[in-house]
Design an enzyme around this catalytic site. Structure first.
Site, short mmCIF file in Angstrom:
data_model
loop_
_atom_site.label_atom_id
_atom_site.label_comp_id
_atom_site.label_asym_id
_atom_site.label_seq_id
_atom_site.Cartn_x
_atom_site.Cartn_y
_atom_site.Cartn_z
N ARG A 232 5.10 -6.72 2.72
CA ARG A 232 5.78 -6.77 1.49
C ARG A 232 6.00 -8.17 0.89
NH1 ARG A 232 3.92 -2.50 1.56
NH2 ARG A 232 5.09 -0.55 1.37
N ASP A 256 -1.35 -10.97 0.27
CA ASP A 256 -1.85 -9.78 -0.38
C ASP A 256 -0.66 -8.96 -1.19
OD1 ASP A 256 -4.02 -7.75 -0.53
OD2 ASP A 256 -2.55 -6.43 0.88
N GLU A 261 5.53 -7.53 -7.90
CA GLU A 261 4.29 -7.03 -7.85
C GLU A 261 4.32 -5.81 -8.54
OE1 GLU A 261 2.89 -6.67 -3.83
OE2 GLU A 261 2.78 -4.53 -4.22
N HIS A 293 -2.68 -6.43 -3.24
CA HIS A 293 -2.03 -5.23 -2.40
C HIS A 293 -2.98 -4.53 -1.85
CE1 HIS A 293 2.04 -3.28 -0.94
NE2 HIS A 293 1.11 -3.09 -0.25
C1 COI Z 1 2.00 0.99 2.23
O1 COI Z 1 1.43 2.03 2.97
O2 COI Z 1 3.13 0.74 2.69
C2 COI Z 1 1.36 0.21 1.62
O3 COI Z 1 1.64 -1.09 1.48
C3 COI Z 1 0.22 0.44 0.84
C4 COI Z 1 0.43 0.55 -0.86
C5 COI Z 1 -0.34 1.66 -1.57
C6 COI Z 1 1.92 0.56 -1.33
#
Ligand code: COI
Length: 326
Positions: A232, A256, A261, A293
């Protein structure tokens, strides 16, 4: 059961159809996120599912409940976008999902290698017929000391891959895991910072972990440390990252994820005026690699995200125990 699915991407559609066919349930798909302005559209549904790019705060949760929503599934592992405590008070059951941690773990390893082998400037040069080598000399990951912050499922998968590459792995977590001890040594945060050539974060985003990588932490790291974040954006203080790149305390940065974001990543914003200045500034450095991401984004993960979310909603609505209920 009637489910309204928000933030649906085209690549999720087949899996939603599978769920409809398998469980004979009604699922309506839409591409936008759950926001105050579209809460009324939730009337007549029992449950909603979302994908993490919109904040589901107390107000939104109250609004959902007032429109008859009792169940919410986020098709993500992380759930920092949902006020889970408020959901409990309001009476909305919430679940998240799991998917193969290797999707994120392998991407994390790729980011480390991309940073160490100067892949970004190399590709830029190739594209303009510049085949020079100056400035592109890299380093092998084999033999490096890598600090892994967070030894949950993803952190553990990263640790195993690093062990395979012949790295010395230092692990940091409040809760120690026995399996990790086969591949890594648990150390304090201070030791992790002081001894690691590369540091990668796999911690959940909590008040206690927000900006855990800050000016003070970076100052304790080795000069030229490589920082990787596939978890994150808010785990790292972006101003401290910028400062660390500018004063060369950080040798390379592979991100990433990015602070703020939300509503930028996963959309085509080519023709828009974006106001995230830090994102634009950091991107231009040759030793900063950024992706949108997408570490989670494999065929296997996408199917599991949809399947676990829908099965979670069904289980919660039938009062069955569901390990991913929050
Ligand atoms: C998660 O699964 O926590 C991710 O970071 C994926 C994303 C689609 C928010």
């Amino acid at each position: 059961m009637k489910i309204l699915a928000f933030e649906v991407r085209p690549d999720e559609k087949d899996y939603f159809q599978e769920m409809r066919d398998k469980y004979q349930i009604e699922i309506e798909e839409r591409t936008d996120g759950i926001i105050a302005q579209n809460l009324d559209d939730c009337k007549g549904y029992d449950a909603v599912t979302c994908l993490g790019m919109y904040n589901i705060d107390r107000e939104i949760l109250k609004g959902l409940k007032e429109r008859g929503i009792y169940y919410l599934a986020t098709r993500t592992v992380g759930y920092n976008h949902i006020d889970v405590a408020a959901a409990k008070e309001i009476g909305i059951h919430v679940c998240h999902v799991t998917y193969a941690p290797d999707s994120v773990a392998e991407f994390t390893l790729m980011m480390m290698l991309v940073a160490l082998r100067k892949y970004k400037p190399a590709v830029y040069r190739q594209n303009v017929n510049d085949y020079s080598l100056d400035g592109l000399i890299g380093k092998c990951i084999h033999g490096m000391t890598v600090g892994v912050m967070g030894t949950g499922q993803i952190g553990r998968a990263v640790i195993k891959l690093l062990a395979g590459f012949g790295c010395k792995v230092l692990a940091y977590d409040q809760f120690q895991n026995e399996e990790v001890k086969k591949y890594a040594t648990y150390v304090s945060l201070e030791e992790c910072y002081a001894k690691s050539d590369i540091i990668t974060t796999h911690l959940p985003m909590l008040d206690s972990t927000r900006h855990i990588i800050n000016e003070k932490a970076i100052a304790q790291m080795k000069k030229g440390v490589v920082l990787v974040n596939t978890a994150r954006g808010e785990l790292m203080d972006v101003n401290a990252l910028i400062h660390g790149i500018e004063n060369k305390q950080i040798g390379a940065l592979a991100l990433d994820v990015f602070e703020q974001e939300y509503k930028i990543y996963h959309s085509n914003r080519k023709n828009d005026i974006l106001s995230n200045r830090d994102m634009a500034y950091l991107r231009q450095f040759p030793n900063v690699v950024m992706t949108q991401h997408m570490a989670f984004y494999t065929e296997g993960s996408v199917s599991e995200m949809v399947i676990h979310a829908i099965e979670g909603l069904l289980a919660m609505s039938e009062g069955k125990p569901w390990t991913m209920e929050l």
